[in-house]
Design an enzyme around this catalytic site. Sequence first.
Site, mmCIF file in Angstrom:
data_model
loop_
_atom_site.group_PDB
_atom_site.id
_atom_site.type_symbol
_atom_site.label_atom_id
_atom_site.label_comp_id
_atom_site.label_asym_id
_atom_site.label_seq_id
_atom_site.Cartn_x
_atom_site.Cartn_y
_atom_site.Cartn_z
ATOM 1 N N TYR A 165 24.372 4.577 -34.271
ATOM 2 C CA TYR A 165 24.012 5.993 -34.461
ATOM 3 C C TYR A 165 23.818 6.296 -35.944
ATOM 4 O O TYR A 165 22.796 6.863 -36.350
ATOM 5 C CB TYR A 165 25.128 6.861 -33.866
ATOM 6 C CG TYR A 165 24.865 8.345 -33.919
ATOM 7 C CD1 TYR A 165 24.046 8.959 -32.974
ATOM 8 C CD2 TYR A 165 25.445 9.143 -34.898
ATOM 9 C CE1 TYR A 165 23.820 10.326 -33.012
ATOM 10 C CE2 TYR A 165 25.220 10.508 -34.943
ATOM 11 C CZ TYR A 165 24.404 11.096 -33.999
ATOM 12 O OH TYR A 165 24.173 12.452 -34.053
ATOM 13 N N LYS A 169 20.263 7.254 -37.756
ATOM 14 C CA LYS A 169 20.063 8.554 -38.406
ATOM 15 C C LYS A 169 19.630 8.362 -39.866
ATOM 16 O O LYS A 169 18.838 9.147 -40.391
ATOM 17 C CB LYS A 169 21.326 9.402 -38.316
ATOM 18 C CG LYS A 169 21.628 9.896 -36.906
ATOM 19 C CD LYS A 169 20.488 10.750 -36.346
ATOM 20 C CE LYS A 169 20.862 11.430 -35.049
ATOM 21 N NZ LYS A 169 19.759 12.224 -34.476
HETATM 22 N N1 LIG Z 1 26.451 17.679 -32.065
HETATM 23 C C1 LIG Z 1 26.610 17.223 -33.300
HETATM 24 O O1 LIG Z 1 27.681 17.324 -33.906
HETATM 25 C C2 LIG Z 1 25.440 16.551 -33.987
HETATM 26 C C3 LIG Z 1 25.604 16.218 -35.327
HETATM 27 C C4 LIG Z 1 24.551 15.621 -35.982
HETATM 28 C C5 LIG Z 1 23.370 15.366 -35.315
HETATM 29 N N2 LIG Z 1 23.252 15.684 -34.005
HETATM 30 C C6 LIG Z 1 21.983 15.398 -33.357
HETATM 31 O O2 LIG Z 1 21.485 16.575 -32.763
HETATM 32 C C7 LIG Z 1 20.579 16.222 -31.707
HETATM 33 C C8 LIG Z 1 20.972 17.015 -30.459
HETATM 34 O O3 LIG Z 1 22.178 16.491 -29.929
HETATM 35 P P1 LIG Z 1 23.353 17.384 -29.321
HETATM 36 O O4 LIG Z 1 24.537 17.186 -30.195
HETATM 37 O O5 LIG Z 1 22.864 18.730 -28.997
HETATM 38 O O6 LIG Z 1 23.683 16.562 -28.010
HETATM 39 P P2 LIG Z 1 23.304 16.798 -26.487
HETATM 40 O O7 LIG Z 1 23.805 15.584 -25.788
HETATM 41 O O8 LIG Z 1 23.800 18.114 -26.032
HETATM 42 O O9 LIG Z 1 21.721 16.827 -26.503
HETATM 43 C C9 LIG Z 1 20.942 15.682 -26.662
HETATM 44 C C10 LIG Z 1 19.776 15.797 -25.730
HETATM 45 O O10 LIG Z 1 18.904 14.692 -25.961
HETATM 46 C C11 LIG Z 1 18.408 14.295 -24.713
HETATM 47 N N3 LIG Z 1 17.900 12.927 -24.787
HETATM 48 C C12 LIG Z 1 18.527 11.831 -25.233
HETATM 49 N N4 LIG Z 1 17.716 10.770 -25.157
HETATM 50 C C13 LIG Z 1 16.538 11.244 -24.650
HETATM 51 C C14 LIG Z 1 15.306 10.650 -24.318
HETATM 52 N N5 LIG Z 1 15.106 9.337 -24.496
HETATM 53 N N6 LIG Z 1 14.334 11.415 -23.815
HETATM 54 C C15 LIG Z 1 14.524 12.747 -23.630
HETATM 55 N N7 LIG Z 1 15.670 13.369 -23.934
HETATM 56 C C16 LIG Z 1 16.659 12.614 -24.427
HETATM 57 C C17 LIG Z 1 19.603 14.417 -23.783
HETATM 58 O O11 LIG Z 1 19.204 14.423 -22.420
HETATM 59 C C18 LIG Z 1 20.183 15.740 -24.254
HETATM 60 O O12 LIG Z 1 19.579 16.820 -23.561
HETATM 61 C C19 LIG Z 1 20.686 14.710 -31.549
HETATM 62 O O13 LIG Z 1 19.671 14.096 -32.304
HETATM 63 C C20 LIG Z 1 22.024 14.411 -32.205
HETATM 64 O O14 LIG Z 1 22.096 13.084 -32.660
HETATM 65 C C21 LIG Z 1 24.271 16.279 -33.323
#
Ligand SMILES: NC(=O)c1ccc[n+]([C@@H]2O[C@H](COP(=O)([O-])OP(=O)(O)OC[C@H]3O[C@@H](n4cnc5c(N)ncnc54)[C@H](O)[C@@H]3O)[C@@H](O)[C@H]2O)c1
Length: 262
Positions: A165, A169
């Site tokens: 991950y 990123k």
């Molecule tokens: N939540 C945090 O603390 C955090 C921190 C830094 C970055 N992020 C990033 O934010 C973004 C959103 O994540 P989140 O935290 O809301 O998690 P989440 O799990 O709620 O949402 C992620 C979404 O991505 C979708 N997804 C994953 N792989 C996919 C694919 N191949 N095709 C279509 N959809 C796909 C999942 O179905 C889900 O709906 C991600 O890139 C995550 O890495 C999150």
Amino acid sequence: MDSKQYLASLFGFDGQIAVVIGGTGVLGGALCDGLAQAGAKVVVAGRSQERGAERVAAIEALGGKAVFLSVEADNRDSVTALKEAVLRQFGQVDCLINGAGVNAATPYEKIPDDEWHKVVNSSLLTTHLGCQAFAHVMAAQSDGGSILNIGSVTAHIPLSRVFAYSASKAAVVNLTKNLAREYATKNVRVNVLCPGFFPAEQNRKILDQERVANIMQQTPVKRFGEPHELVGAALLLLSRKAGSFITGEDMYVDGGFTSMRF
Ligand SMILES: NC(=O)c1ccc[n+]([C@@H]2O[C@H](COP(=O)([O-])OP(=O)(O)OC[C@H]3O[C@@H](n4cnc5c(N)ncnc54)[C@H](O)[C@@H]3O)[C@@H](O)[C@H]2O)c1
């Protein structure tokens, strides 16, 4: 001009078409809501029809406009089909958010190849395919367009137990800057938003007690972020007007996590 009109003209999202890949997720959902409330028509793109329908209903309840389109964002044919469906339905695309992502916390020596590929593909390949599909469409439009990739603080501070991950990123940030350069004279801006820690689906299992204590120790504001706290930064970076001179920017929204050193 009153303050409402001034803000609307400063950001200028009225009637724009915004595609949010991963719009079915927690952070993507909040970004869909923010874009819709700012006046954009939102394409909630993701895997789950059910969650997509819920998001569309939530946006409509707020008085906004949205549709759900299904996509497997790490599959080229599926992303191409999404692009074609968006163009068929709306004829243009002004904003794209690449916000899909999954995570896993397997000890390094035990990470199976399929897990490594799944995690890397969910961030890096989805971002690449999204950018590749939509950037040239935006470049061909008279008023260009704007892409926002979702990175993470782990791009900059590698986080224990999430090797694939963090590495993917970091690559998302690198790709963003390279594409910002590539498309700078083609009227397409490309930026990356790096969230700190927001409880969501993909990190639910990873945020155990010990990790939460460590995160809080290094987070000056001493709390997790709330999804809506990403919206202001995202709208700034996506806005053709307010963000017109911002490209290649790597913006943290992390409660101070990355500025903290003990
Ligand atoms: N939540 C945090 O603390 C955090 C921190 C830094 C970055 N992020 C990033 O934010 C973004 C959103 O994540 P989140 O935290 O809301 O998690 P989440 O799990 O709620 O949402 C992620 C979404 O991505 C979708 N997804 C994953 N792989 C996919 C694919 N191949 N095709 C279509 N959809 C796909 C999942 O179905 C889900 O709906 C991600 O890139 C995550 O890495 C999150």
